[in-house]
Motif scaffolding. Structure first.
Motif, PDB file in Angstrom:
ATOM      1  N   ILE A 314       0.873  -1.428  -0.166  1.00  0.00           N
ATOM      2  CA  ILE A 314       0.196   0.265   0.053  1.00  0.00           C
ATOM      3  C   ILE A 314       1.067   1.750  -0.142  1.00  0.00           C
ATOM      4  O   ILE A 314       0.878   2.160  -0.401  1.00  0.00           O
ATOM      5  CB  ILE A 314      -0.872   0.132   1.505  1.00  0.00           C
ATOM      6  CG1 ILE A 314      -2.075  -1.001   1.054  1.00  0.00           C
ATOM      7  CG2 ILE A 314      -1.880   1.256   0.987  1.00  0.00           C
ATOM      8  CD1 ILE A 314      -2.172  -1.484   2.610  1.00  0.00           C
ATOM      9  N   CYS A 317       3.390   1.331  -3.463  1.00  0.00           N
ATOM     10  CA  CYS A 317       2.646   0.959  -5.036  1.00  0.00           C
ATOM     11  C   CYS A 317       2.242   2.890  -5.703  1.00  0.00           C
ATOM     12  O   CYS A 317       2.349   3.635  -4.464  1.00  0.00           O
ATOM     13  CB  CYS A 317       1.298   0.760  -4.479  1.00  0.00           C
ATOM     14  SG  CYS A 317       0.808   1.439  -6.673  1.00  0.00           S
ATOM     15  N   ASP A 320      -0.744   4.210  -6.129  1.00  0.00           N
ATOM     16  CA  ASP A 320      -1.920   3.934  -4.917  1.00  0.00           C
ATOM     17  C   ASP A 320      -2.993   2.474  -5.081  1.00  0.00           C
ATOM     18  O   ASP A 320      -4.240   2.709  -4.915  1.00  0.00           O
ATOM     19  CB  ASP A 320      -2.465   5.586  -4.911  1.00  0.00           C
ATOM     20  CG  ASP A 320      -1.810   6.464  -4.181  1.00  0.00           C
ATOM     21  OD1 ASP A 320      -1.140   6.027  -3.355  1.00  0.00           O
ATOM     22  OD2 ASP A 320      -2.116   7.614  -4.647  1.00  0.00           O
ATOM     23  N   ASP A 322      -4.925   0.108  -4.302  1.00  0.00           N
ATOM     24  CA  ASP A 322      -4.564  -0.263  -1.829  1.00  0.00           C
ATOM     25  C   ASP A 322      -5.336  -1.656  -1.779  1.00  0.00           C
ATOM     26  O   ASP A 322      -6.289  -1.661  -2.548  1.00  0.00           O
ATOM     27  CB  ASP A 322      -4.995   0.868  -1.488  1.00  0.00           C
ATOM     28  CG  ASP A 322      -5.526   0.955  -0.253  1.00  0.00           C
ATOM     29  OD1 ASP A 322      -5.069  -0.617   0.294  1.00  0.00           O
ATOM     30  OD2 ASP A 322      -5.766   1.533   0.828  1.00  0.00           O
TER      31      ASP A 322
END
Length: 333
Positions: A314, A317, A320, A322
């Motif tokens: 999370i 990355c 983003d 998630d």
């Protein structure tokens, strides 16, 4: 509870670092990054840190590992397996990283035949964990069956308390390692850490199969860059490739190393076969496979979920994506 002071712990670690029997691995500050690295003394160790940026799996399943050396002289060929002799103490392991090793064990140790090289590293390793004093950004370990102070997959667990650390020997291997650590008995128990204020739902594997063609994979996958960082920071990803490289060529002599290197299912060429066909040519298909591997295929085939909720993917990355958002989308779908 059994208790030791920070000075007592440092002296014990210094002794381990000096011994020829062990390599001591611990969290260090490496140019501003917290990483598990070999240390020569307790002065190099971070005792107040969050979650190291990379997991400790590199010391059981190295990113690049020589597994065989081949030497040819004329018509004679000699093969040498490469297995290190020294034991290693992995100090300061967060419980989620130990949980990740247990997930890999389900495939590499509990299947027949076991992976020879992984088993060798596992058997010569002692895991000394340090409980998380709080939840970090992205963490959701309790939703994956763990906890910030979970001792289950460790040999020793330390919990920070006033004046030092509460010490729990979890296994016989851990108890043997603690010989020489000054310990005393104290009243009370170490405080527990509250985990996962908002639990993350995980759908049963059978429910995932019904969503294989759902458009949620296109929605999440179109953002993916195929950079593979989610795989490299993950404590449970275990895909690898094996290749040979020539390291020395002389008249009448050739030396070759066979190496095992990490691979990633989000890589463009991960499933490409001879002739050029790629059964997963798009980013959404590759991202979908990553999630199905963790929450459908792996638990169906080997038992545990392929995620421990460490949250590294999370925070790492670049676009983003998630994992908790995807899990909630799957549950809603």
């Amino acid at each position: 509870m059994r208790f030791t002071t920070l000075n007592g712990l440092r002296a014990w670690l210094d002794r381990l670092a000096r011994e020829d029997e062990y390599d001591l691995i611990a969290p260090r500050d490496v140019d501003g990054h917290v990483l598990y690295r070999p240390v020569g003394s307790s002065d190099e160790i971070l005792f107040d840190y969050e979650r190291p940026e990379l997991s400790a799996k590199d010391y059981l399943l190295p990113a690049t590992e020589v597994i065989l050396r081949i030497e040819q002289q004329g018509k004679d060929v000699a093969l040498e397996e490469v297995l290190p002799d020294k034991k290693q103490v992995l100090f300061g392991i967060r419980p989620c990283d130990a949980h990740g090793m247990a997930v890999i064990d389900a495939l590499f140790l509990e299947q027949d035949p076991p992976d020879l090289y992984y088993r060798h590293h596992r058997e010569r390793s002692v895991l000394v964990g340090l409980a998380c004093p709080q939840m970090w950004e992205g963490c959701f370990c309790a939703s994956m069956g763990g906890a910030p102070d979970d001792p289950t997959h460790l040999d020793v667990l330390l919990r920070a308390v006033d004046g030092g650390y509460a010490v729990e020997a979890v296994t016989e291997k851990g108890a043997a390692l603690l010989e020489g650590l000054p310990l005393e008995e104290r009243e009370g128990e170490p405080p527990s850490v509250v985990a996962d204020a908002e639990p993350v739902p995980v759908a049963e594997p059978a429910k995932w199969r019904a969503l294989f063609e759902d458009d949620l994979w296109q929605r999440h996958g179109e953002r993916c860059l195929s950079c593979r960082i989610c795989t490299y920071v993950c404590p449970t990803c275990r895909c690898f490739d094996v290749t040979d490289r020539v390291v020395d060529v002389r008249p009448g002599l050739t030396r070759i190393e066979r190496i095992r290197v990490w691979d990633a299912c989000t890589s463009t060429n991960y499933r490409r076969v001879a002739g050029g066909h790629n059964p997963r040519p798009t980013k959404p298909e590759r991202l979908r496979n990553r999630f199905y591997c963790k929450f459908c295929y792996y638990p169906e085939d080997f038992g545990p979920l392929g995620c421990v909720g460490c949250g590294r993917c999370i925070v790492s990355c670049p676009v983003d994506i998630d994992i908790t958002e995807v899990l909630r989308d799957v549950t809603r779908a």
